[in-house]
Design a protein around this motif. Sequence first.
Motif, PDB file in Angstrom:
ATOM      1  N   MET A  10      -8.461   3.585  19.157  1.00 30.03           N
ATOM      2  CA  MET A  10      -7.418   4.568  19.470  1.00 30.03           C
ATOM      3  C   MET A  10      -8.060   5.939  19.353  1.00 30.03           C
ATOM      4  O   MET A  10      -8.604   6.291  18.306  1.00 30.03           O
ATOM      5  CB  MET A  10      -6.242   4.444  18.492  1.00 30.03           C
ATOM      6  N   VAL A  45      -3.882   4.051   7.101  1.00 30.17           N
ATOM      7  CA  VAL A  45      -3.448   5.291   7.764  1.00 30.17           C
ATOM      8  C   VAL A  45      -3.193   6.318   6.666  1.00 30.17           C
ATOM      9  O   VAL A  45      -2.534   6.011   5.674  1.00 30.17           O
ATOM     10  CB  VAL A  45      -2.152   5.046   8.571  1.00 30.17           C
ATOM     11  N   ASP A  49      -5.388  11.819   8.727  1.00 31.49           N
ATOM     12  CA  ASP A  49      -5.521  11.352  10.123  1.00 31.49           C
ATOM     13  C   ASP A  49      -4.544  12.129  11.010  1.00 31.49           C
ATOM     14  O   ASP A  49      -4.860  12.476  12.164  1.00 31.49           O
ATOM     15  CB  ASP A  49      -5.177   9.857  10.262  1.00 31.49           C
ATOM     16  N   GLY A  68      -9.387   7.674  11.372  1.00 30.00           N
ATOM     17  CA  GLY A  68      -9.463   6.482  10.517  1.00 30.00           C
ATOM     18  C   GLY A  68     -10.507   6.633   9.439  1.00 30.00           C
ATOM     19  O   GLY A  68     -11.701   6.601   9.709  1.00 30.00           O
ATOM     20  N   TYR A 100      -9.871   3.620  13.366  1.00 27.17           N
ATOM     21  CA  TYR A 100      -8.877   3.088  14.308  1.00 27.17           C
ATOM     22  C   TYR A 100      -9.632   2.388  15.438  1.00 27.17           C
ATOM     23  O   TYR A 100      -9.580   2.793  16.598  1.00 27.17           O
ATOM     24  CB  TYR A 100      -8.012   4.214  14.881  1.00 27.17           C
ATOM     25  N   LEU A 305      -2.972  -2.077  15.880  1.00 27.46           N
ATOM     26  CA  LEU A 305      -3.815  -0.916  16.184  1.00 27.46           C
ATOM     27  C   LEU A 305      -3.222  -0.068  17.313  1.00 27.46           C
ATOM     28  O   LEU A 305      -3.192   1.157  17.234  1.00 27.46           O
ATOM     29  CB  LEU A 305      -5.229  -1.403  16.557  1.00 27.46           C
ATOM     30  N   ALA A 308      -0.582   2.723  16.675  1.00 29.07           N
ATOM     31  CA  ALA A 308      -0.949   3.847  15.794  1.00 29.07           C
ATOM     32  C   ALA A 308      -0.005   5.050  15.975  1.00 29.07           C
ATOM     33  O   ALA A 308       0.324   5.710  14.976  1.00 29.07           O
ATOM     34  CB  ALA A 308      -2.397   4.249  16.028  1.00 29.07           C
ATOM     35  N   LEU A 326      -2.910  -0.483   9.638  1.00 29.42           N
ATOM     36  CA  LEU A 326      -3.001  -0.977  11.016  1.00 29.42           C
ATOM     37  C   LEU A 326      -3.704  -2.331  11.026  1.00 29.42           C
ATOM     38  O   LEU A 326      -4.782  -2.478  10.425  1.00 29.42           O
ATOM     39  CB  LEU A 326      -3.810  -0.002  11.885  1.00 29.42           C
ATOM     40  N   ILE A 328      -5.873  -4.975  12.875  1.00 27.95           N
ATOM     41  CA  ILE A 328      -6.824  -4.888  13.988  1.00 27.95           C
ATOM     42  C   ILE A 328      -7.238  -6.264  14.489  1.00 27.95           C
ATOM     43  O   ILE A 328      -7.390  -6.489  15.674  1.00 27.95           O
ATOM     44  CB  ILE A 328      -8.063  -4.073  13.551  1.00 27.95           C
TER      45      ILE A 328
END
Length: 330
Positions: A10, A45, A49, A68, A100, A305, A308, A326, A328
Motif C-alpha cells: 500500500m 498500524v 503512519d 508501516g 504495509y 492489507l 489500510a 493489518l 497480510i
Amino acid sequence: MTLSHSMLAMEIVAPGGPDVLKPCSVPVPVASHGQIVIRLAWAGVNRPDALQRAGAYAPPPGASALPGLEGAGTVVDLGPGVTRWEIGDKVCALLPGGGYAEYAVCHESHALPVPEGMGLREAACLPETCFTVWSNVVMRGQLKAGQRFLVHGGTSGIGTTAIQIAKALGARVFATAGSDEKCKVCTDLGAEEAWNYRTRDWSHLMRKAGGADVILDMVGGGYIERNIKALADDGRLVQIAFLQGARAEVNFAEVMMRRLTITGSTLRPQSDLMKARIAREVETHVWPMIARGAFKVVMDSEYRLDQAPTAHWRIETPGHVGKIVLKIED
Ligand SMILES: NC(=O)c1ccc[n+]([C@@H]2O[C@H](COP(=O)([O-])OP(=O)(O)OC[C@H]3O[C@@H](n4cnc5c(N)ncnc54)[C@H](OP(=O)(O)O)[C@@H]3O)[C@@H](O)[C@H]2O)c1
C-alpha cells in the motif's frame, strides 16, 4: 531461497486523507549487509503512519517510502554478515518503513524473537510501542519502582503499553483518557487512577496524589504548562508527540526552582546502533514481562492489507482502544 520479484504493497500516492493509500505492485526489497528480509504475516498500524500519509512525518534518508513501522512474520532472506537469524525464524521487527507490504527489510538487530506463546498477530503490534515506551519512559525518563508515572492517551497503542510496562516495573500508574469507559480500560490495565480529561482537572488531581515523577505526553499545546504543574520536584516530562500543537507559554522558573527535566524523542530517525540498543533492552526487560503475563497486547481491530485506508480512519477517530493491525498473509 528464491523470492518473487514483485509484491503487493500500500503506497501513499499523495499527501492527504486515508484514501491516498492505494494498492500497488513494487519490487521485493533486497537485504544489504546486516539486514534480513521478512515475509510479513501482520503489520501494526500506528499514528505516525497517519502523520506520514498526511505529509507531516517524512521517512528518514534511505528508508522505504511505504508506510508501516512494525510487523511480524518469517525470515526469508539474509544479507551478508547476518549472524542473529536463520531462514525460517519467526520474528517481529521495528521497521524503518515499508510495513504495509508482503515483504519488508530491516537491520537484523531490530528484529526480536516472537515471544513464547504469542501469535504473529499480537507480536506485530509490539515493536513500535514497546521501543517507544521503553526508550522514553525508562531510558530517558528514568522511571523506577515506587515512583509515580502519568501517561496521557491511556487507551492508545502507546498508552496501553505504557500503563502495563510501568506497572510491571513496580511504578504507581496514573492515566488520562477521553471518556469514562476509556478510563475504566486504563484502571483494568493497572492504573491506580484514570481521569477523563474532558471532565476532570487531571493536573490538580496528579498534584494531590503527590505529583508525577515521570509524565509521558503526546498531547502538547495547553498540556505542557499543566504537565509542568503536575510534576513532582525533580520530575521528568517526556514529550513524544504534539497532537494539540508544539507551542506553549511556559513559566520556566518552575523548571529551575523544582529541578524539572523536559525532554522527548522520536524513534524513527534514530541511528541503527541506538535502535539496536533499545531492542536489546526491550528483549531483556519487556519480553520477560510478556512471559509472566504482566503485559498483553490490547487489540482494537484487524483489517486486510488492502483495507489500510479504513484502518487509518479508525486510528484517527476517537473510538479505538489499543492496537490496530493489518493482515497480510493467510
Ligand atoms: N515519538 C515517537 O517516537 C512516537 C512513536 C510512536 C507514537 N508516537 C505518538 O504517540 C501517540 C500515540 O500513538 P498511537 O499509535 O498509540 O496512536 P493512537 O492509538 O491513535 O493514540 C492517540 C491518542 O491520543 C489521544 N488524543 C488525541 N487527541 C487528543 C487531544 N486533543 N487531547 C488529549 N488526548 C488526545 C487519544 O485519546 P482519547 O481518544 O482518549 O482522546 C488517543 O488515545 C501519537 O501521537 C503518535 O504520533 C510517537
